[in-house]
Design an enzyme around this catalytic site. Structure first.
Site, PDB file in Angstrom:
ATOM      1  N   SER A 126       0.836  -1.199   0.000  1.00  0.00           N
ATOM      2  CA  SER A 126       0.000   0.000   0.000  1.00  0.00           C
ATOM      3  C   SER A 126       0.869   1.246   0.000  1.00  0.00           C
ATOM      4  O   SER A 126       1.979   1.247   0.557  1.00  0.00           O
ATOM      5  CB  SER A 126      -0.859  -0.031   1.269  1.00  0.00           C
ATOM      6  OG  SER A 126      -1.465   1.211   1.489  1.00  0.00           O
ATOM      7  N   TYR A 150      -1.360  -0.715  10.915  1.00  0.00           N
ATOM      8  CA  TYR A 150      -1.683  -1.334   9.620  1.00  0.00           C
ATOM      9  C   TYR A 150      -0.529  -1.126   8.639  1.00  0.00           C
ATOM     10  O   TYR A 150      -0.060  -2.066   7.992  1.00  0.00           O
ATOM     11  CB  TYR A 150      -2.982  -0.739   9.055  1.00  0.00           C
ATOM     12  CG  TYR A 150      -3.189  -1.069   7.595  1.00  0.00           C
ATOM     13  CD1 TYR A 150      -3.539  -2.359   7.192  1.00  0.00           C
ATOM     14  CD2 TYR A 150      -2.997  -0.105   6.605  1.00  0.00           C
ATOM     15  CE1 TYR A 150      -3.699  -2.658   5.839  1.00  0.00           C
ATOM     16  CE2 TYR A 150      -3.155  -0.396   5.261  1.00  0.00           C
ATOM     17  CZ  TYR A 150      -3.509  -1.677   4.890  1.00  0.00           C
ATOM     18  OH  TYR A 150      -3.653  -1.979   3.558  1.00  0.00           O
ATOM     19  N   LYS A 154       2.319  -3.737   6.661  1.00  0.00           N
ATOM     20  CA  LYS A 154       2.660  -3.788   5.227  1.00  0.00           C
ATOM     21  C   LYS A 154       4.169  -3.640   5.035  1.00  0.00           C
ATOM     22  O   LYS A 154       4.783  -4.365   4.247  1.00  0.00           O
ATOM     23  CB  LYS A 154       1.917  -2.685   4.459  1.00  0.00           C
ATOM     24  CG  LYS A 154       0.422  -2.915   4.351  1.00  0.00           C
ATOM     25  CD  LYS A 154       0.086  -4.158   3.532  1.00  0.00           C
ATOM     26  CE  LYS A 154      -1.386  -4.461   3.507  1.00  0.00           C
ATOM     27  NZ  LYS A 154      -1.722  -5.808   3.052  1.00  0.00           N
ATOM     28  N   ASN A 197     -14.851   3.137   5.800  1.00  0.00           N
ATOM     29  CA  ASN A 197     -13.733   3.896   6.365  1.00  0.00           C
ATOM     30  C   ASN A 197     -13.162   4.864   5.342  1.00  0.00           C
ATOM     31  O   ASN A 197     -12.495   5.814   5.701  1.00  0.00           O
ATOM     32  CB  ASN A 197     -12.601   2.946   6.788  1.00  0.00           C
ATOM     33  CG  ASN A 197     -12.994   2.111   7.981  1.00  0.00           C
ATOM     34  OD1 ASN A 197     -13.331   2.648   9.023  1.00  0.00           O
ATOM     35  ND2 ASN A 197     -12.981   0.801   7.814  1.00  0.00           N
TER      36      ASN A 197
HETATM   37  P1  NAD Z   1     -11.075  -6.973   1.843  1.00  0.00           P
HETATM   38  O1  NAD Z   1     -11.235  -6.902   3.316  1.00  0.00           O
HETATM   39  O2  NAD Z   1     -12.259  -6.719   0.993  1.00  0.00           O
HETATM   40  O3  NAD Z   1     -10.456  -8.386   1.421  1.00  0.00           O
HETATM   41  C1  NAD Z   1      -9.567  -9.088   2.245  1.00  0.00           C
HETATM   42  C2  NAD Z   1     -10.046 -10.529   2.288  1.00  0.00           C
HETATM   43  O4  NAD Z   1      -9.115 -11.284   3.093  1.00  0.00           O
HETATM   44  C3  NAD Z   1     -11.425 -10.685   2.923  1.00  0.00           C
HETATM   45  O5  NAD Z   1     -12.224 -11.472   2.070  1.00  0.00           O
HETATM   46  C4  NAD Z   1     -11.148 -11.387   4.246  1.00  0.00           C
HETATM   47  O6  NAD Z   1     -12.207 -12.240   4.627  1.00  0.00           O
HETATM   48  C5  NAD Z   1      -9.875 -12.144   3.943  1.00  0.00           C
HETATM   49  N1  NAD Z   1      -9.028 -12.433   5.104  1.00  0.00           N
HETATM   50  C6  NAD Z   1      -8.549 -11.546   6.016  1.00  0.00           C
HETATM   51  N2  NAD Z   1      -7.806 -12.193   6.930  1.00  0.00           N
HETATM   52  C7  NAD Z   1      -7.814 -13.519   6.591  1.00  0.00           C
HETATM   53  C8  NAD Z   1      -7.222 -14.682   7.135  1.00  0.00           C
HETATM   54  N3  NAD Z   1      -6.462 -14.639   8.245  1.00  0.00           N
HETATM   55  N4  NAD Z   1      -7.429 -15.868   6.527  1.00  0.00           N
HETATM   56  C9  NAD Z   1      -8.187 -15.938   5.397  1.00  0.00           C
HETATM   57  N5  NAD Z   1      -8.769 -14.875   4.838  1.00  0.00           N
HETATM   58  C10 NAD Z   1      -8.580 -13.671   5.432  1.00  0.00           C
HETATM   59  O7  NAD Z   1      -9.882  -5.966   1.456  1.00  0.00           O
HETATM   60  P2  NAD Z   1      -9.422  -5.415   0.047  1.00  0.00           P
HETATM   61  O8  NAD Z   1      -9.793  -3.986  -0.022  1.00  0.00           O
HETATM   62  O9  NAD Z   1      -9.839  -6.328  -1.013  1.00  0.00           O
HETATM   63  O10 NAD Z   1      -7.849  -5.463   0.237  1.00  0.00           O
HETATM   64  C11 NAD Z   1      -7.077  -6.542  -0.223  1.00  0.00           C
HETATM   65  C12 NAD Z   1      -5.621  -6.300   0.136  1.00  0.00           C
HETATM   66  O11 NAD Z   1      -5.189  -5.062  -0.427  1.00  0.00           O
HETATM   67  C13 NAD Z   1      -5.334  -6.185   1.629  1.00  0.00           C
HETATM   68  O12 NAD Z   1      -4.090  -6.797   1.895  1.00  0.00           O
HETATM   69  C14 NAD Z   1      -5.240  -4.697   1.861  1.00  0.00           C
HETATM   70  O13 NAD Z   1      -4.431  -4.389   2.970  1.00  0.00           O
HETATM   71  C15 NAD Z   1      -4.600  -4.252   0.571  1.00  0.00           C
HETATM   72  N6  NAD Z   1      -4.864  -2.846   0.231  1.00  0.00           N
HETATM   73  C16 NAD Z   1      -6.162  -2.405   0.178  1.00  0.00           C
HETATM   74  C17 NAD Z   1      -6.418  -1.075  -0.115  1.00  0.00           C
HETATM   75  C18 NAD Z   1      -7.832  -0.546  -0.138  1.00  0.00           C
HETATM   76  O14 NAD Z   1      -8.014   0.670   0.000  1.00  0.00           O
HETATM   77  N7  NAD Z   1      -8.856  -1.385  -0.300  1.00  0.00           N
HETATM   78  C19 NAD Z   1      -5.344  -0.203  -0.379  1.00  0.00           C
HETATM   79  C20 NAD Z   1      -4.039  -0.696  -0.336  1.00  0.00           C
HETATM   80  C21 NAD Z   1      -3.816  -2.016  -0.026  1.00  0.00           C
HETATM   81  C1  WQD Z   2      -9.197   9.914   1.121  1.00  0.00           C
HETATM   82  C2  WQD Z   2      -9.355  11.409   1.366  1.00  0.00           C
HETATM   83  C3  WQD Z   2      -9.498  11.979   3.698  1.00  0.00           C
HETATM   84  C4  WQD Z   2     -13.381  10.013   4.393  1.00  0.00           C
HETATM   85  C5  WQD Z   2      -6.616   4.854   3.187  1.00  0.00           C
HETATM   86  C6  WQD Z   2      -5.535   4.126   3.927  1.00  0.00           C
HETATM   87  C7  WQD Z   2      -4.522   3.587   2.963  1.00  0.00           C
HETATM   88  C8  WQD Z   2      -5.190   2.740   1.880  1.00  0.00           C
HETATM   89  C9  WQD Z   2      -6.319   3.463   1.231  1.00  0.00           C
HETATM   90  C10 WQD Z   2      -5.142   0.455   2.572  1.00  0.00           C
HETATM   91  C11 WQD Z   2      -8.504  11.918   2.533  1.00  0.00           C
HETATM   92  C12 WQD Z   2     -10.785  12.321   2.995  1.00  0.00           C
HETATM   93  C13 WQD Z   2     -12.208  10.492   3.833  1.00  0.00           C
HETATM   94  C14 WQD Z   2     -14.391  10.938   4.787  1.00  0.00           C
HETATM   95  C15 WQD Z   2     -12.988  12.746   4.024  1.00  0.00           C
HETATM   96  N1  WQD Z   2      -5.759   1.534   2.415  1.00  0.00           N
HETATM   97  N2  WQD Z   2     -12.014  11.824   3.651  1.00  0.00           N
HETATM   98  N3  WQD Z   2     -14.135  12.266   4.591  1.00  0.00           N
HETATM   99  O1  WQD Z   2      -6.737   7.908   3.917  1.00  0.00           O
HETATM  100  O2  WQD Z   2      -5.943   8.195   1.528  1.00  0.00           O
HETATM  101  O3  WQD Z   2      -6.045   5.945   2.487  1.00  0.00           O
HETATM  102  O4  WQD Z   2      -7.211   3.949   2.232  1.00  0.00           O
HETATM  103  O5  WQD Z   2      -3.988   0.226   2.381  1.00  0.00           O
HETATM  104  O6  WQD Z   2      -3.640   2.847   3.709  1.00  0.00           O
HETATM  105  O7  WQD Z   2      -4.915   5.045   4.823  1.00  0.00           O
HETATM  106  O8  WQD Z   2      -8.149   7.084   1.960  1.00  0.00           O
HETATM  107  O9  WQD Z   2     -10.520   7.169   1.363  1.00  0.00           O
HETATM  108  O10 WQD Z   2      -9.884   7.260   3.818  1.00  0.00           O
HETATM  109  O11 WQD Z   2      -9.400   9.225   2.350  1.00  0.00           O
HETATM  110  O12 WQD Z   2     -12.822  13.960   3.880  1.00  0.00           O
HETATM  111  O13 WQD Z   2     -15.441  10.570   5.306  1.00  0.00           O
HETATM  112  O14 WQD Z   2     -10.718  11.671   1.745  1.00  0.00           O
HETATM  113  O15 WQD Z   2      -9.180  12.953   4.654  1.00  0.00           O
HETATM  114  O16 WQD Z   2      -8.075  13.211   2.211  1.00  0.00           O
HETATM  115  P1  WQD Z   2      -6.676   7.385   2.551  1.00  0.00           P
HETATM  116  P2  WQD Z   2      -9.569   7.604   2.406  1.00  0.00           P
END
Ligand code: NAD
Ligand code: WQD
Length: 340
Positions: A126, A150, A154, A197
């Site tokens: 991430s 978190y 990573k 979130n």
């Molecule tokens: P998500 O929560 O929708 O998917 C994650 C999946 O992993 C879920 O289906 C959950 O049930 C499963 N899981 C979690 N822990 C487990 C375990 N111990 N055993 C088996 N299954 C398990 O999340 P997502 O948004 O699809 O994210 C996928 C990956 O990408 C994650 O590693 C997340 O950290 C990373 N990521 C997500 C974002 C984002 O904003 N969505 C951004 C950057 C990185």
């Molecule tokens: C985006 C912008 C907020 C909600 C997060 C994680 C990052 C990655 C992606 C997993 C920011 C603003 C948000 C709201 C707002 N996830 N905001 N009102 O914070 O860039 O990244 O998700 O790896 O690790 O930190 O994404 O969508 O929360 O926020 O004003 O109700 O929207 O301040 O500027 P972020 P976000």
């Protein structure tokens, strides 16, 4: 490469990636324990692609069960490892839960991979590992200093995989996602949070009348209009970056490759809300609130490396991201709970 094991394949990014893998001719084996998902997207992935996949309801921490999956599914060629907990705020409150699930779960997976002779992996990292970057757009050689548990998981996982690729001659690709948004064009698969979130699912629920207003977390940043700027990436583009990574691993990678996955273009919170308003035609009430602790002003990707080395380019722009998010939201206002 033929058979790909996808951990977390029932989740948001995982389900979209399974569609792209199946459409590209790969066999898919999902391991997920539904910690943060349900079975319905797995059914829909198969319905949409007309292909069957293999599913195992297993927690990664259960080494015996995971090993049995690898033994029963002969010849897994590579793993795409999505499974993790991902809520930044929750990770601050419950760090042990995050370290246990994300670190111990991954270590168990890597041991089982080693024991079964699987040595290629794509890992979901991430942009959060960069913390508050000194320069944007961010390049992959920027300093890694995550600022919450978190993000630490990573950064730790990246280090563990770099050490492992060196010692065991694994092929490792770390994809640092920026801000994934949007949904499959069918409107059948999308992000389905209990409580959103992130910005876009929140805006989406306000447009749908599920929530009353969006709180904008601060309008006094040094950005185009004072609100936070992020690099939003269509989840289908992101999914395709995983297919490109698997193709890259096929040509035998020795060591670790790291790629930013974003479009390179940043949009502010106000720009996101305004575009959502135009696309949905719905009223979206906003209230200016205080800054959210830990937030940064601006975060955009330099994805030149992924463009050049993976042959991957983001195809979708903001309009398509928001149109697809709205299609999913308006087709299934209650997400997968609306499944018949
Ligand atoms: P998500 O929560 O929708 O998917 C994650 C999946 O992993 C879920 O289906 C959950 O049930 C499963 N899981 C979690 N822990 C487990 C375990 N111990 N055993 C088996 N299954 C398990 O999340 P997502 O948004 O699809 O994210 C996928 C990956 O990408 C994650 O590693 C997340 O950290 C990373 N990521 C997500 C974002 C984002 O904003 N969505 C951004 C950057 C990185
Ligand atoms: C985006 C912008 C907020 C909600 C997060 C994680 C990052 C990655 C992606 C997993 C920011 C603003 C948000 C709201 C707002 N996830 N905001 N009102 O914070 O860039 O990244 O998700 O790896 O690790 O930190 O994404 O969508 O929360 O926020 O004003 O109700 O929207 O301040 O500027 P972020 P976000």
């Amino acid at each position: 490469m033929k058979k790909i094991l996808v951990t977390g394949g029932a989740g948001y990014i995982g389900s979209h990636t399974c569609i792209e893998l199946l459409n590209s001719g790969y066999e898919v084996v999902i391991v997920d324990d539904f910690t943060n998902s349900v079975a319905e997207p797995v059914r829909r992935v198969q319905e949409l692609t007309g292909k069957t996949l293999s599913f195992h309801e297993v927690n990664l921490l259960d080494k015996e069960a995971l090993d049995a999956v690898f033994k029963s599914e002969e010849k897994i060629d590579a793993v795409i490892h999505f499974a993790a907990l991902k809520a930044v705020g929750e990770s601050v409150e419950q760090p042990l839960m995050y370290y246990k699930n994300n670190i111990s779960g991954s270590l168990t997976l890597f041991e089982v991979m080693r024991d079964n002779g699987v040595s290629n992996i794509v890992f979901s990292s991430s942009a959060t590992v960069y913390g508050d970057p000194e320069v944007t757009p961010i390049q992959e050689d920027a300093a890694v200093h995550a600022t919450n548990p978190y993000g630490h998981t990573k950064a730790m996982m990246e280090q563990i995989l770099m050490d492992t690729s060196h010692a065991l001659e694994w092929g490792v690709i770390l994809l640092r996602y920026f801000n994934p948004v949007g949904a499959h064009e069918s409107g059948q698969i999308g992000e389905d949070p209990d409580y959103p979130n992130n910005l876009l699912p929140f805006v989406s629920q306000v447009a749908a009348g599920i929530r009353e207003h969006v709180t904008i977390f601060g309008d006094d940043y040094d950005t185009v209009d004072g609100t936070g700027v992020r690099d939003y990436i269509h989840v289908v583009d992101l999914a395709r970056a995983h297919v490109k990574s698997i193709e890259k691993l096929t040509s035998k990678v020795n060591g670790t490759l790291i790629y930013n996955i974003g479009t390179g273009t940043g949009y502010s919170v106000k720009q996101m809300v305004e575009t959502f308003r135009q696309v949905s035609g719905k009223e979206i009430k906003t209230i200016i609130g205080p800054r959210r602790p830990g937030d940064i002003a601006e975060c955009t990707a330099d994805a030149t490396l992924a463009n050049n080395e993976l042959g991957w380019h983001a195809e979708y722009g903001l309009q398509e991201m928001i149109e697809s998010a709205w299609k999913w939201q308006s087709t299934y206002p209650n997400g997968y709970r609306d499944a018949k």
